[in-house]
Design a protein around this motif. Sequence first.
Motif, PDB file in Angstrom:
ATOM      1  N   LYS A 149       0.841  -1.201   0.000  1.00  0.00           N
ATOM      2  CA  LYS A 149       0.000   0.000   0.000  1.00  0.00           C
ATOM      3  C   LYS A 149       0.877   1.252   0.000  1.00  0.00           C
ATOM      4  O   LYS A 149       0.593   2.229  -0.696  1.00  0.00           O
ATOM      5  CB  LYS A 149      -0.920  -0.002   1.217  1.00  0.00           C
ATOM      6  CG  LYS A 149      -2.010   1.041   1.120  1.00  0.00           C
ATOM      7  CD  LYS A 149      -2.849   1.239   2.372  1.00  0.00           C
ATOM      8  CE  LYS A 149      -3.309   0.033   3.081  1.00  0.00           C
ATOM      9  NZ  LYS A 149      -4.180   0.321   4.232  1.00  0.00           N
ATOM     10  N   ASP A 150       1.969   1.228   0.762  1.00  0.00           N
ATOM     11  CA  ASP A 150       2.872   2.383   0.830  1.00  0.00           C
ATOM     12  C   ASP A 150       3.492   2.700  -0.529  1.00  0.00           C
ATOM     13  O   ASP A 150       3.639   3.868  -0.896  1.00  0.00           O
ATOM     14  CB  ASP A 150       3.978   2.142   1.860  1.00  0.00           C
ATOM     15  CG  ASP A 150       3.451   2.206   3.298  1.00  0.00           C
ATOM     16  OD1 ASP A 150       2.341   2.745   3.498  1.00  0.00           O
ATOM     17  OD2 ASP A 150       4.159   1.726   4.200  1.00  0.00           O
ATOM     18  N   GLU A 151       3.848   1.648  -1.282  1.00  0.00           N
ATOM     19  CA  GLU A 151       4.422   1.869  -2.625  1.00  0.00           C
ATOM     20  C   GLU A 151       3.388   2.487  -3.559  1.00  0.00           C
ATOM     21  O   GLU A 151       3.704   3.377  -4.349  1.00  0.00           O
ATOM     22  CB  GLU A 151       4.928   0.539  -3.209  1.00  0.00           C
ATOM     23  CG  GLU A 151       6.174   0.013  -2.541  1.00  0.00           C
ATOM     24  CD  GLU A 151       6.548  -1.390  -3.008  1.00  0.00           C
ATOM     25  OE1 GLU A 151       7.746  -1.610  -3.271  1.00  0.00           O
ATOM     26  OE2 GLU A 151       5.645  -2.244  -3.122  1.00  0.00           O
ATOM     27  N   ILE A 152       2.148   2.047  -3.444  1.00  0.00           N
ATOM     28  CA  ILE A 152       1.077   2.581  -4.288  1.00  0.00           C
ATOM     29  C   ILE A 152       0.799   4.040  -3.927  1.00  0.00           C
ATOM     30  O   ILE A 152       0.660   4.894  -4.810  1.00  0.00           O
ATOM     31  CB  ILE A 152      -0.196   1.718  -4.163  1.00  0.00           C
ATOM     32  CG1 ILE A 152       0.086   0.336  -4.772  1.00  0.00           C
ATOM     33  CG2 ILE A 152      -1.384   2.377  -4.853  1.00  0.00           C
ATOM     34  CD1 ILE A 152      -0.961  -0.715  -4.447  1.00  0.00           C
ATOM     35  N   ILE A 153       0.766   4.332  -2.632  1.00  0.00           N
ATOM     36  CA  ILE A 153       0.539   5.719  -2.181  1.00  0.00           C
ATOM     37  C   ILE A 153       1.677   6.618  -2.672  1.00  0.00           C
ATOM     38  O   ILE A 153       1.451   7.756  -3.093  1.00  0.00           O
ATOM     39  CB  ILE A 153       0.389   5.794  -0.643  1.00  0.00           C
ATOM     40  CG1 ILE A 153      -0.847   5.013  -0.178  1.00  0.00           C
ATOM     41  CG2 ILE A 153       0.350   7.232  -0.150  1.00  0.00           C
ATOM     42  CD1 ILE A 153      -2.162   5.492  -0.755  1.00  0.00           C
ATOM     43  N   ALA A 154       2.904   6.117  -2.650  1.00  0.00           N
ATOM     44  CA  ALA A 154       4.052   6.896  -3.135  1.00  0.00           C
ATOM     45  C   ALA A 154       3.872   7.225  -4.620  1.00  0.00           C
ATOM     46  O   ALA A 154       4.130   8.351  -5.050  1.00  0.00           O
ATOM     47  CB  ALA A 154       5.355   6.133  -2.903  1.00  0.00           C
ATOM     48  N   LYS A 155       3.405   6.247  -5.414  1.00  0.00           N
ATOM     49  CA  LYS A 155       3.154   6.490  -6.845  1.00  0.00           C
ATOM     50  C   LYS A 155       2.009   7.484  -7.027  1.00  0.00           C
ATOM     51  O   LYS A 155       2.058   8.351  -7.899  1.00  0.00           O
ATOM     52  CB  LYS A 155       2.811   5.181  -7.573  1.00  0.00           C
ATOM     53  CG  LYS A 155       4.000   4.361  -7.945  1.00  0.00           C
ATOM     54  CD  LYS A 155       4.779   4.998  -9.079  1.00  0.00           C
ATOM     55  CE  LYS A 155       5.924   4.100  -9.468  1.00  0.00           C
ATOM     56  NZ  LYS A 155       6.994   4.769 -10.149  1.00  0.00           N
ATOM     57  N   ALA A 156       0.988   7.363  -6.189  1.00  0.00           N
ATOM     58  CA  ALA A 156      -0.146   8.293  -6.268  1.00  0.00           C
ATOM     59  C   ALA A 156       0.323   9.720  -6.004  1.00  0.00           C
ATOM     60  O   ALA A 156      -0.102  10.664  -6.680  1.00  0.00           O
ATOM     61  CB  ALA A 156      -1.234   7.888  -5.278  1.00  0.00           C
ATOM     62  N   ARG A 157       1.224   9.866  -5.028  1.00  0.00           N
ATOM     63  CA  ARG A 157       1.774  11.200  -4.736  1.00  0.00           C
ATOM     64  C   ARG A 157       2.592  11.723  -5.912  1.00  0.00           C
ATOM     65  O   ARG A 157       2.588  12.913  -6.208  1.00  0.00           O
ATOM     66  CB  ARG A 157       2.612  11.154  -3.451  1.00  0.00           C
ATOM     67  CG  ARG A 157       1.746  11.012  -2.217  1.00  0.00           C
ATOM     68  CD  ARG A 157       2.511  11.312  -0.939  1.00  0.00           C
ATOM     69  NE  ARG A 157       1.572  11.325   0.176  1.00  0.00           N
ATOM     70  CZ  ARG A 157       1.564  10.447   1.153  1.00  0.00           C
ATOM     71  NH1 ARG A 157       2.457   9.473   1.177  1.00  0.00           N
ATOM     72  NH2 ARG A 157       0.683  10.526   2.119  1.00  0.00           N
TER      73      ARG A 157
END
Length: 144
Positions: A7-15
Motif C-alpha cells: 500500500k505504501d508503494e502505491i501511495i508513493a506512486k499516487a503522490r
Amino acid sequence: MEKLYTKDEIIAKAREIAHMIANTEQVEFFKRAEAQINENQKIREKIASLKSLQTQAVNFQAYEKERALAIIEGKIEKIQEEIDEVPIVQEFKQSQVEVNDLLQLVSTTIANSVTDEIIESTGGNVLKGETGSYVENTQRKSLS
C-alpha cells in the motif's frame, strides 16, 4: 511471479502522479487566474458583498422571513452574475473544469486498468468484463 506491491508503494506512486498533475498547464493557468481574481479590487468587493448577503440569507431562512429571503436571494443572484461576467472569472471556472476533467480521467483510467488487469490475470474476457473464475464456473455449469 509478478511483484506484489505494498500500500505504501502505491501511495508513493499516487503522490508522484499528484505532483505531475499539480505541475500541468491547466493547474498553472488555474493558479494564475486565481491570483488575478484575488488582486482585482472590484471582484474582491463583490465577493465580500456576496458573503455578507449569504450570511443574511441564512439568518432570514432560520427565522422564516420568506419575503426578505427572496429579496436577498435576488441580490445574491445579481452579484453572482456580475462576478461571472468578468472574463478572468470565466477563464478561472473553465480551468477548474479542465483540472477536474483531468482528475476524473486519471481516476477512471486507474479503475478501468485495475479491472482489466484482474480480468486478464485470471484468464478472463476483457471485452465481456468477465474474470477467468466467472468464465470457468459458467462453463462448468453448462457442462453439467
